[in-house]
Enzyme design. Structure first.
Site, PDB file in Angstrom:
ATOM      1  N   ASP A  66       0.832  -1.207   0.000  1.00  0.00           N
ATOM      2  CA  ASP A  66       0.000   0.000   0.000  1.00  0.00           C
ATOM      3  C   ASP A  66       0.864   1.252   0.000  1.00  0.00           C
ATOM      4  O   ASP A  66       0.362   2.367  -0.102  1.00  0.00           O
ATOM      5  CB  ASP A  66      -1.000   0.001   1.153  1.00  0.00           C
ATOM      6  CG  ASP A  66      -0.356  -0.065   2.529  1.00  0.00           C
ATOM      7  OD1 ASP A  66       0.889  -0.136   2.624  1.00  0.00           O
ATOM      8  OD2 ASP A  66      -1.104  -0.079   3.529  1.00  0.00           O
ATOM      9  N   ASP A 105      -1.037  -6.108  -0.052  1.00  0.00           N
ATOM     10  CA  ASP A 105      -1.431  -5.435   1.186  1.00  0.00           C
ATOM     11  C   ASP A 105      -2.938  -5.209   1.225  1.00  0.00           C
ATOM     12  O   ASP A 105      -3.540  -4.789   0.218  1.00  0.00           O
ATOM     13  CB  ASP A 105      -0.745  -4.064   1.288  1.00  0.00           C
ATOM     14  CG  ASP A 105       0.576  -4.132   2.022  1.00  0.00           C
ATOM     15  OD1 ASP A 105       0.889  -5.178   2.624  1.00  0.00           O
ATOM     16  OD2 ASP A 105       1.308  -3.127   1.998  1.00  0.00           O
ATOM     17  N   GLU A 204       9.154  -4.400  10.678  1.00  0.00           N
ATOM     18  CA  GLU A 204       9.549  -3.101  10.132  1.00  0.00           C
ATOM     19  C   GLU A 204       9.939  -2.109  11.219  1.00  0.00           C
ATOM     20  O   GLU A 204       9.259  -1.982  12.252  1.00  0.00           O
ATOM     21  CB  GLU A 204       8.409  -2.490   9.307  1.00  0.00           C
ATOM     22  CG  GLU A 204       8.763  -1.107   8.753  1.00  0.00           C
ATOM     23  CD  GLU A 204       7.744  -0.542   7.793  1.00  0.00           C
ATOM     24  OE1 GLU A 204       7.957   0.587   7.299  1.00  0.00           O
ATOM     25  OE2 GLU A 204       6.724  -1.207   7.534  1.00  0.00           O
TER      26      GLU A 204
END
Length: 288
Positions: A66, A105, A204
């Site tokens: 995304d 995503d 992440e």
């Protein structure tokens, strides 16, 4: 022109010759055995068919992220990205690839309300694109949803640590896991998603010791971005890796300077148009 042969009469699902069959979700999951990943998982983002064609042979997973909201549409964050955007770009990436597992995503607002809502969104993405799996953000709070999807035949990649869709809650994109409480939560989130059936986890923007702790704590592979070389694989936004933007996060290594190349090519083209040297005889059709 391809030089390989297959018996096209043997498979209605694969009537056209392909260089090889795609990797599968179980094959990605099985890369990690007894806590060890001998062959690290290579992941890059892709948003278009041509991009997929160029990246596919080098990757294990193509992630239709995304992040296309910012990279392609110039949006300030991933929040405005829609399910329709993800479906259109996901279908393009599937068409442009033959080897990598394509993961899409799920955009903000398409899965958080309930497991049932998540299934409706995920099923649409897989039906309209031909992708193999979806990715969603969130930890323990999303474990029930992950379990619901996996039990109904939808493979799920999880995402812990810095979760960009939660930017308004987090207050920015800074690294996570600096406090003991936050570090403990990230590890707990990863364990919850793995237990729920996630085949892989993106880790992440966390401090490196936490990325290592997550990787050691779960049996499924981890894919790091701004995390640690000791994750089971790595992912980058392709445009960042190619140097398409002036500013990139500190965890990005530039493997090219495509922005400079494109600008230089456009400058040369503009100069030739203005100087009436393009098109030349080679680019025009002459009367016979």
């Amino acid at each position: 022109m391809s030089t390989f042969q297959i018996d096209t009469s043997a498979s209605r699902a694969h009537p056209m010759p392909e260089p090889m069959r795609r990797l599968t979700v179980p094959a990605i999951r099985d890369r990690k055995r007894d806590g060890v990943t001998e062959h690290p998982i290579v992941v890059l983002t892709a948003y278009t068919a041509r991009q997929a064609q160029l990246l596919d042979q080098h990757c294990d997973i193509l992630l239709v992220g995304d992040s296309l909201g910012q990279v392609i549409y110039g949006l300030p964050s991933t929040i405005p990205v829609t399910l329709e955007m993800m479906a259109l770009h996901g279908a393009a990436v599937v068409r442009g690839s033959y080897h990598s597992v394509v993961v899409i995503d799920m955009p903000f607002g398409s899965y958080e309300a309930s497991p049932e809502a998540a299934f409706e969104s995920a099923a649409r993405l897989l039906k309209e694109t031909g992708a193999a799996a979806v990715k969603l953000e969130g930890g323990e709070a999303m474990a029930e949803t992950v379990d619901f999807l996996v039990r109904r035949g939808i493979p799920v990649m999880g995402h812990v640590g810095l979760t960009p869709q939660a930017v308004n809650v987090l207050g920015g994109y800074g690294a996570r896991g600096r406090s003991d409480a936050e570090a403990e939560k990230i590890v707990g989130d990863a364990k919850a998603l793995e237990k729920a059936g996630a085949f892989c986890l993106v880790v992440e923007g966390v401090v490196e010791p936490i990325a290592v702790a997550v990787t050691e704590a779960v049996a499924c592979p981890t894919v790091g971005i701004g995390a640690s070389v000791r994750c089971d694989g790595q992912v980058l936004v392709t445009e960042d890796m190619l140097g398409m933007f002036e500013r990139v996060p500190r965890f990005v290594k530039r493997y090219g300077e495509m922005a400079e190349m494109i600008s230089a090519a456009a400058e040369s083209y503009a100069s030739e148009v203005r100087g009436r040297t393009f098109p030349g005889p080679e680019q025009t059709y002459q009367a016979k």
